[in-house]
Design an enzyme around this catalytic site. Structure first.
Site, PDB file in Angstrom:
ATOM      1  N   HIS A 160     -43.468  -6.102  11.721  1.00 38.83           N
ATOM      2  CA  HIS A 160     -44.238  -4.856  11.757  1.00 38.83           C
ATOM      3  C   HIS A 160     -43.846  -4.067  13.001  1.00 38.83           C
ATOM      4  CE1 HIS A 160     -47.716  -2.175  11.287  1.00 38.83           C
ATOM      5  NE2 HIS A 160     -47.894  -2.316  12.606  1.00 38.83           N
ATOM      6  N   MET A 209      -4.134   5.027   3.736  1.00 36.71           N
ATOM      7  CA  MET A 209      -5.078   4.244   2.941  1.00 36.71           C
ATOM      8  C   MET A 209      -5.115   2.775   3.332  1.00 36.71           C
ATOM      9  SD  MET A 209      -6.769   6.274   1.026  1.00 36.71           S
ATOM     10  CE  MET A 209      -7.489   5.174  -0.197  1.00 36.71           C
ATOM     11  N   TYR A 210      -4.563   2.423   4.499  1.00 37.20           N
ATOM     12  CA  TYR A 210      -4.704   1.047   4.961  1.00 37.20           C
ATOM     13  C   TYR A 210      -6.196   0.722   5.068  1.00 37.20           C
ATOM     14  CZ  TYR A 210       0.209   1.365   6.484  1.00 37.20           C
ATOM     15  OH  TYR A 210       1.572   1.527   6.535  1.00 37.20           O
ATOM     16  N   GLY A 211      -6.607  -0.348   4.427  1.00 35.88           N
ATOM     17  CA  GLY A 211      -8.020  -0.708   4.413  1.00 35.88           C
ATOM     18  C   GLY A 211      -8.720  -0.304   3.136  1.00 35.88           C
ATOM     19  N   GLY A 212      -8.098   0.576   2.345  1.00 29.72           N
ATOM     20  CA  GLY A 212      -8.652   0.920   1.042  1.00 29.72           C
ATOM     21  C   GLY A 212      -9.504   2.180   1.019  1.00 29.72           C
ATOM     22  N   THR A 213     -10.002   2.469  -0.176  1.00 34.46           N
ATOM     23  CA  THR A 213     -10.808   3.667  -0.413  1.00 34.46           C
ATOM     24  C   THR A 213     -12.045   3.705   0.465  1.00 34.46           C
ATOM     25  OG1 THR A 213     -10.059   3.891  -2.704  1.00 34.46           O
ATOM     26  CG2 THR A 213     -12.168   4.897  -2.153  1.00 34.46           C
ATOM     27  N   CYS A 214     -12.739   2.585   0.567  1.00 33.24           N
ATOM     28  CA  CYS A 214     -14.035   2.544   1.247  1.00 33.24           C
ATOM     29  C   CYS A 214     -13.978   3.116   2.655  1.00 33.24           C
ATOM     30  CB  CYS A 214     -14.574   1.120   1.271  1.00 33.24           C
ATOM     31  SG  CYS A 214     -16.104   0.946   2.216  1.00 33.24           S
ATOM     32  N   SER A 261       0.253   4.391   0.708  1.00 31.98           N
ATOM     33  CA  SER A 261       0.047   5.429   1.722  1.00 31.98           C
ATOM     34  C   SER A 261      -0.464   4.836   3.022  1.00 31.98           C
ATOM     35  CB  SER A 261      -0.963   6.467   1.216  1.00 31.98           C
ATOM     36  OG  SER A 261      -1.333   7.355   2.255  1.00 31.98           O
ATOM     37  N   GLU A 314       0.854  -1.184   0.000  1.00 29.76           N
ATOM     38  CA  GLU A 314       0.000   0.000   0.000  1.00 29.76           C
ATOM     39  C   GLU A 314       0.890   1.235   0.000  1.00 29.76           C
ATOM     40  OE1 GLU A 314      -2.307   2.818  -0.302  1.00 29.76           O
ATOM     41  OE2 GLU A 314      -3.273   0.841  -0.347  1.00 29.76           O
TER      42      GLU A 314
END
Length: 458
Positions: A443, A40-45, A37, A35
């Site tokens: 309900h 950004m560990y874990g990604g964009t999300c 940066s 990775e």
């Protein structure tokens, strides 16, 4: 220089890549995950995509009447940053109990068909692998509009998530999912928002009634929407900027303290050295893959946004399943052709979720169809919407008149992001509209809409 030789190299910490690395690491395979940066560990999300934006949307909805919008926004940004920092740490730590997985932080560049060079803080590391997975995601499109690139207050969605204090006036370039989500969110914090959309309708892939309902919802939230807008120039002025545009040859301007550029995203492949490795890319920059996510090299795969497919985290997760089958020699390997009824959601307030065909698409395909559509406020059997004070929106189902199968749905309502999964499941497993209409649901819940709406098919 350090050299590593492993079973699997994953470039990018996105959903598909990190899940692949963990899955094979648990099997005892040697894995390197790169990775570029530490942010950004874990990604964009979890860092600049789904999680922080939905956190901000939620907090904009929780703003109390009379509460100062600037303060509420600043508190939301702080809470969201704490949330993403925690998730980033959790994602990094999932590899601690996996001794066969090495995480490298640095820029990866292909040096050959089975090797990369990674520039880390401790020096260059070369990695050779039997299999390589590219999961570098996507980046925002910044078009060549005069003055835009030089404008100091023009930002991407990732930058706007951290920008404090809140803008008093925001101009959004683009009326797609990202632009509208941020427009709704920032309006919730009291920002004056103008959306400039090039096409004649926002959400142009939706049926007209659905798009009109979404537009009405946004406008009642205070968002000004200009469609058919051709943007000519962005001029920096004072502490803000002016966007010059025209509609039907009539010129106009929109002034803002901040300009959000939300004109789409493209695969992030620049600088990877794909040409050196002999990996084919499309004109968009996307890595070209087949239905098994194999690239032009038999040992290299591409998952997530970078392969040009739908830009959803859950697609990246499903990509990982397909690649796992390839790497483990599954007897009946999955492929992208098996994906049916994949839902998506735009997190307005309330959200707009959809799956399958629109009414327009079904009619153009020559299908004999029945359609059921109703404003949420007119559905007496959905008291949940009234309980939570969210009766805005529209619910629509399209059904094949010959087979009684649900072809598609557009749900602009409270909890749409949840109930669309029921529709998707029904479509995937061929549960008829009649069975859904006669189902027994808790309900009060939003899923009770099936009972009434499917009785309105015409």
């Amino acid at each position: 220089m350090t050299h590593l030789r492993v079973d699997l190299l994953v470039i990018g910490f996105g959903k598909g890549g990190k899940t692949l690395a963990a899955t094979l690491g648990k099997q005892g395979r040697s894995v390197v995950l790169v990775e570029r940066s530490p942010k950004m560990y874990g990604g964009t999300c979890i860092n600049v995509g789904c999680v922080p934006t939905k956190s901000m949307v939620y907090r904009s909805e929780q703003r109390r009447p009379g509460e100062d919008g600037v303060t509420a926004h600043a508190d939301a940004v702080a809470a969201t940053q704490a949330l993403t920092a925690d998730l980033r740490a959790v994602n990094y730590d999932i590899f601690d109990p996996l001794p066969s997985v090495t995480v490298l932080t640095g820029e990866a560049v292909f040096t050959g068909p089975d090797s990369v060079s990674v520039g880390t803080a401790d020096g260059e590391v070369t990695v050779s692998a039997a299999a390589i997975v590219i999961d570098t995601g996507s980046v925002p499109v910044i078009p060549d509009i005069p003055g835009l690139r030089e404008c100091p207050v023009a930002v991407t969605s990732a930058e706007l998530l951290e920008r404090v204090p809140r803008a008093d006036r925001l101009v959004v370039l683009g009326g797609g999912y990202i632009g509208l989500e941020f427009a709704s969110m920032m309006a919730g914090f009291g920002t004056e928002v103008t959306v400039l959309e090039h096409h004649s309708q926002i959400l142009r892939f939706e049926d007209d009634d659905v798009a009109a309902s979404a537009r009405d919802l946004l406008e009642r939230r205070g968002v000004r929407i200009v469609t058919g807008a051709a943007i000519h120039e962005v001029s920096t002025m004072g502490g803000g900027a002016r966007v010059s545009y025209s509609v039907d040859d009539r010129t106009a301007v929109a002034d803002g303290d901040t300009i959000l550029v939300a004109l789409g995203r493209v695969p992030d492949t620049a600088g990877l050295g794909l040409d050196t490795a002999g990996i084919r890319t499309a004109s968009s920059g996307a890595v070209v893959v087949d239905e098994f996510l194999r690239t032009s090299l038999p040992n290299v795969y591409a998952v997530g946004d970078v392969n040009g497919g739908p830009q959803f985290t859950y697609i990246s997760l499903d990509d990982h399943r397909i690649v796992v089958d390839q790497l483990t020699g599954a007897a009946h390997p999955r492929s992208t052709t098996q994906r049916i009824a994949v839902p998506n959601c735009l997190f307005l307030t309330p959200p707009l979720a959809r799956v399958g065909m629109t009414e327009r698409e079904a009619r153009r395909a020559g299908r004999a169809i029945q359609v059921a559509v109703s404003p949420v406020a007119k559905l007496a059997t959905v008291p949940r919407a009234r309980i939570v004070g969210e009766t805005a929106g529209l619910m629509k189902l399209v059904v094949d008149a010959e087979t009684d199968m649900i072809l598609g749905a557009a749900l602009l309502c409270h909890d749409a992001h949840e109930i669309v999964n029921l529709v998707s499941l029904a479509m995937r497993h061929q549960i008829t509209a009649t069975a859904m209409r006669e189902g027994i649901y808790t309900h009060p819940s939003m899923s009770e809409f099936f009972n009434q709406l499917l009785g309105m098919l015409r």
